[in-house]
Design an enzyme around this catalytic site. Structure first.
Site, PDB file in Angstrom:
ATOM      1  N   GLY A 107      39.935  33.666  46.927  1.00 31.52           N
ATOM      2  CA  GLY A 107      39.170  33.286  45.741  1.00 31.52           C
ATOM      3  C   GLY A 107      38.900  31.791  45.665  1.00 31.52           C
ATOM      4  N   SER A 110      41.537  29.321  46.914  1.00 32.18           N
ATOM      5  CA  SER A 110      41.683  29.426  48.373  1.00 32.18           C
ATOM      6  C   SER A 110      40.527  28.704  49.065  1.00 32.18           C
ATOM      7  CB  SER A 110      41.674  30.887  48.800  1.00 32.18           C
ATOM      8  OG  SER A 110      42.540  31.631  47.985  1.00 32.18           O
ATOM      9  N   ILE A 131      38.773  39.765  42.655  1.00 33.44           N
ATOM     10  CA  ILE A 131      38.193  40.735  41.714  1.00 33.44           C
ATOM     11  C   ILE A 131      37.505  40.030  40.544  1.00 33.44           C
ATOM     12  CG2 ILE A 131      39.866  42.544  42.318  1.00 33.44           C
ATOM     13  CD1 ILE A 131      41.108  41.992  39.459  1.00 33.44           C
ATOM     14  N   ASP A 132      37.806  38.739  40.321  1.00 31.94           N
ATOM     15  CA  ASP A 132      37.286  38.035  39.137  1.00 31.94           C
ATOM     16  C   ASP A 132      35.769  37.776  39.194  1.00 31.94           C
ATOM     17  OD1 ASP A 132      39.937  37.970  38.434  1.00 31.94           O
ATOM     18  OD2 ASP A 132      40.237  35.878  39.012  1.00 31.94           O
TER      19      ASP A 132
HETATM   20  O1  F6P Z   1      42.520  36.186  40.385  1.00 30.33           O
HETATM   21  C1  F6P Z   1      42.848  37.534  40.329  1.00 30.33           C
HETATM   22  C2  F6P Z   1      43.759  37.816  39.164  1.00 30.33           C
HETATM   23  O2  F6P Z   1      44.072  39.201  39.171  1.00 30.33           O
HETATM   24  C3  F6P Z   1      43.244  37.410  37.786  1.00 30.33           C
HETATM   25  O3  F6P Z   1      42.305  38.315  37.272  1.00 30.33           O
HETATM   26  C4  F6P Z   1      44.503  37.317  36.995  1.00 30.33           C
HETATM   27  O4  F6P Z   1      44.364  36.420  35.921  1.00 30.33           O
HETATM   28  C5  F6P Z   1      45.494  36.801  38.003  1.00 30.33           C
HETATM   29  O5  F6P Z   1      44.956  37.082  39.284  1.00 30.33           O
HETATM   30  C6  F6P Z   1      46.870  37.389  37.902  1.00 30.33           C
HETATM   31  O6  F6P Z   1      47.680  36.723  38.805  1.00 30.33           O
HETATM   32  P1  F6P Z   1      49.084  37.241  39.311  1.00 30.33           P
HETATM   33  O7  F6P Z   1      48.859  38.409  40.230  1.00 30.33           O
HETATM   34  O8  F6P Z   1      49.654  36.072  40.020  1.00 30.33           O
HETATM   35  O9  F6P Z   1      49.844  37.668  38.108  1.00 30.33           O
END
Ligand code: F6P
Length: 326
Positions: A107, A110, A131-132
């Site tokens: 993302g 990265s 996924i964002d």
């Molecule tokens: O960037 C992807 C994501 O799933 C975001 O939508 C979410 O805010 C975050 O990562 C959650 O991060 P982690 O898996 O570190 O809790």
């Protein structure tokens, strides 16, 4: 251009995993093999780059992974790599392993890391996967379509029970600071209300909209709340309950279920197209670029541009979701 026979490329996945990352790894390895290049898989993202966690990958090592969510290389959010010291160590490890170039699948954070390496002389190509869908320069990133399908399946189920009981369901989606998943889910699931970070609202306005939906004769209300929205999901549910708008409320936080699962055909195809293009670019001596999808075509965008621009909010879709919720 270096002869591809002598070329060794590294590949890593970084940040939050996204369905389709494995399909991208497979495409990278097999395209490299077809061009007689060697591939080193880097475990645990940038953390593994700093630690020198490398292993050679051949075509059989990426067999049977195309249909699997997650990433066989594993991923981390590396604090050490954010520091210049960590980046120096990563470069030392790459040189030691004879790595001529690197493909980073991940993302926005990265891709910022990829750009930092490129500015220090490393040949790097980025592949957007998150996924964002908050990355500048690609209409869509790997993983978004699968996540949206997961949300759609969940909301369809929640709607069954919501209408049976005459309830308002508040469903929280991921997306960090982006409302993309929420608003697209709003359209494909026919939600009554969408709350996204880019369009702040008040609890009073939302409660009023829920009451309006009740008065229009709706048997349920589906409220999709992006995790980054300015209103907290459970507080909003409490407020709507207190206002006695006609529906009882229930809250569902979809959470990490949105990150897992078999990638859709769209994500597999996107990963194959982006993975092959990334290797082609690297072997053609290109660096500091990201591959992206624009319309129907795969394009390349400089990582400088990608990392200095904010992807605009999907406001047209917000209006569309609202209009279709009547
Ligand atoms: O960037 C992807 C994501 O799933 C975001 O939508 C979410 O805010 C975050 O990562 C959650 O991060 P982690 O898996 O570190 O809790």
């Amino acid at each position: 251009m270096t002869s591809t026979k002598d070329f060794t490329l590294g590949v890593l996945t970084s940040g939050g995993d996204a369905p389709g990352m494995n399909a991208a790894i497979r495409a990278v390895v097999r395209t490299a093999m077809s061009n007689n290049a060697r591939v080193l898989g880097i475990a645990n993202g940038y953390e593994g780059l700093v630690n020198g966690e490398f292993r050679e990958l051949g075509p059989r090592d990426v067999g049977g992974i195309l249909q699997r969510g997650g990433t066989v290389l594993q991923t981390r959010r590396s604090q050490r790599f954010r520091e210049p010291k960590g980046q120096r160590e990563a470069i030392r490890r790459m040189n030691e392993a004879g790595m001529d170039g690197l493909i980073v699948i991940g993302g926005d954070g990265s891709l910022r890391g990829a750009h930092a390496l490129a500015t220090q002389g490393i040949k790097v190509i980025g592949i957007p996967a998150s996924i964002d869908n908050d990355i500048w320069g690609s209409d869509i990133a790997i993983g978004v379509d699968t996540a949206l399908n997961t949300i759609m399946e969940a909301v369809d189920k929640l709607r069954d029970t919501a209408s049976s009981h005459g309830r308002a369901f508040l469903i929280e989606t991921m997306g960090r600071n982006s409302g993309y998943l929420a608003v697209m889910a709003g359209i494909v699931c026919g939600a009554e209300i969408v709350l996204m970070p880019e369009v702040p609202s008040t609890v009073e306005e939302v409660a009023q909209s829920v009451e309006d939906a009740y008065r229009r004769g709706k048997t349920h209300a589906i409220i999709i709340v992006a995790e980054g929205a300015n209103i907290h999901t459970t507080e909003l549910a409490r407020f709507i309950d207190e206002m006695d708008v006609g529906f009882d409320t229930r809250v569902t936080i979809l959470g990490h279920i949105q990150r897992g699962g078999r990638p859709t055909a769209f994500d597999r195809l996107l990963a194959a197209r982006m993975g092959t293009k990334a290797v082609d670019l690297l072997l053609a001596d290109q660096t500091d670029v990201m591959v992206g999808l624009k319309g129907m075509g795969i394009v390349e965008i400089s990582l400088e541009e990608v990392t200095t621009h904010e992807r605009p909010a999907a406001l047209i879709y917000y209006e569309m979701a609202k209009m279709l919720a009547r």
